[in-house]
Design an enzyme around this catalytic site. Structure first.
Site, PDB file in Angstrom:
ATOM      1  N   GLY A   1       0.575 -14.648  -5.009  1.00  0.00           N
ATOM      2  CA  GLY A   1       1.427 -14.543  -3.829  1.00  0.00           C
ATOM      3  C   GLY A   1       0.743 -14.163  -2.529  1.00  0.00           C
TER       4      GLY A   1
ATOM      5  CB  SER B   1       3.620  -5.760   7.135  1.00  0.00           C
ATOM      6  OG  SER B   1       4.257  -6.612   6.224  1.00  0.00           O
TER       7      SER B   1
ATOM      8  CB  THR C   1       9.646  -5.185   3.029  1.00  0.00           C
ATOM      9  OG1 THR C   1       9.271  -5.623   1.732  1.00  0.00           O
ATOM     10  CG2 THR C   1       9.466  -3.682   3.138  1.00  0.00           C
TER      11      THR C   1
ATOM     12  CE  LYS D   1      12.208  -9.321   2.293  1.00  0.00           C
ATOM     13  NZ  LYS D   1      11.365 -10.381   1.756  1.00  0.00           N
TER      14      LYS D   1
END
Ligand code: ATR
Length: 313
Positions: free
Chosen positions: A275, A38, A83, A87
């Site tokens: 993904g 990220s 993450t 969550k």
């Protein structure tokens, strides 16, 4: 500047930003979090829009997510990504929860407002965008099989598919009880007059069910949301006899780029994707929540590709 920060680093703004040109104002919270891509995805976008902010990884132990978010809020952060495995904890810690996060039962994005923490979820909408980009089809038009419907990712994707009104949803899990619980939660989405009722449009199977092969013949899109495939030596989570040339097969795993499932699916002539696109779109949608009207998608795509290639090298 550190690769991974801890709660101790949040003691003061000065400590957090020591040695950096720009203040940290966004973070991804997880445990472990060192592998998260990220920061690469978002930093490129932050630089592109000239935000003058830094995006960091923050290692947060279980049970400490609420405290960490409060501290980030005090330090004037714009928001955060959440993450695994936080969550659910992040959802519980929020002052307000938006529609998608409520439906998915988990939060992957936090937005700090003046006086509240807002929990959001871009995993579901990101998945819809990813499937459209990869296969040029809409989730709502498909008969879908979610393999791994007991895990957090599987539940979120299945809930999104149900919410989109997909033609059919087949939940497959090793422990069938978890998939049955999810089906009970999602069944109201399938109570339409369109087909023969929820019984035909929403089904549950155990991974070792002998009926899985016949059922898979009536499916358009197969999604792996299990962790099976993360290691190069992992088998496919689904018996290869279930795979057919008409299938679209999406593996939420992006590293390795080609899991055993995707190799076997390609071999029978199915179309496959990994993904990467989900990672890209959930990120792009989070960014737009923090910076309304701004989504530097191509910058994020290029930066993510480079980060992935580096992590695979
Ligand atoms: P999360 O962190 O997303 O909640 P997880 O505990 O890693 O998830 O599990 C994700 C999914 O992978 C689950 O559906 C899990 O099946 P169970 O509910 O039966 O545990 C599935 N999974 C994990 N390892 C698996 C394996 N070796 N074979 C089949 N399914 C597996």
């Amino acid at each position: 500047m550190k690769d991974v920060y801890t709660l101790d680093d949040l003691a003061s703004r000065a400590a957090l930003d020591e040695g950096s040109e720009h203040p940290a104002r966004l973070a991804v919270l997880g445990s472990p979090v060192a592998h998260s891509l990220s920061p690469q995805l978002h930093q490129a976008a932050l630089d592109e829009i000239g935000s003058g902010s830094r995006y960091i990884r923050l290692e947060v132990p279980a049970g400490e997510v609420a405290g960490a978010l409060d501290r980030l809020h005090e330090l004037n952060f714009i928001g955060a990504n959440i993450t695994v495995p936080h969550k659910f904890e992040a959802l519980a810690a929020a002052d307000e929860i938006d529609g998608a996060a409520t439906i998915l039962g988990a939060a992957n994005t936090i937005l700090f407002d003046d006086d509240r923490k807002l929990a959001l979820n871009t995993d579901g909408p990101g998945f819809v965008r990813a499937i459209h980009e990869e296969f040029l089809v809409d989730v709502k038009d498909l008969r879908i099989m979610v393999v791994g419907a007991g895990g957090g990712a599987g539940q979120a994707i299945a809930a999104q598919c149900a919410q989109e009104g997909c033609e059919k949803l087949v939940l497959v899990n090793r422990s069938v009880g978890k998939a049955e619980e999810l089906a009970a939660r999602l069944s109201p989405c399938f109570e339409s007059e369109r087909l023969e009722g929820p019984g035909e449009r929403l089904k549950v199977f155990s991974l070792d069910s002998p009926d899985l092969m016949v059922e898979s013949g009536q499916i358009d899109l197969i999604i792996n949301t299990t962790s099976v495939g993360l290691r190069q030596t992992d088998p496919s989570p689904l018996p290869s006899a279930c795979l057919q040339p008409h299938h679209l097969v999406y593996d939420t795993i992006y590293n390795p780029a080609r899991t055993r499932l995707l190799s076997e699916a390609s071999q029978v002539g199915a179309r496959v994707a990994n993904g990467y696109s989900l990672l890209l779109y959930q990120g792009a949608l989070s960014f737009e929540l923090w910076f309304p009207g701004q989504q530097p998608l191509e910058t994020m795509r290029t930066s993510l590709k480079a980060a992935l290639e580096q992590s695979r090298a």
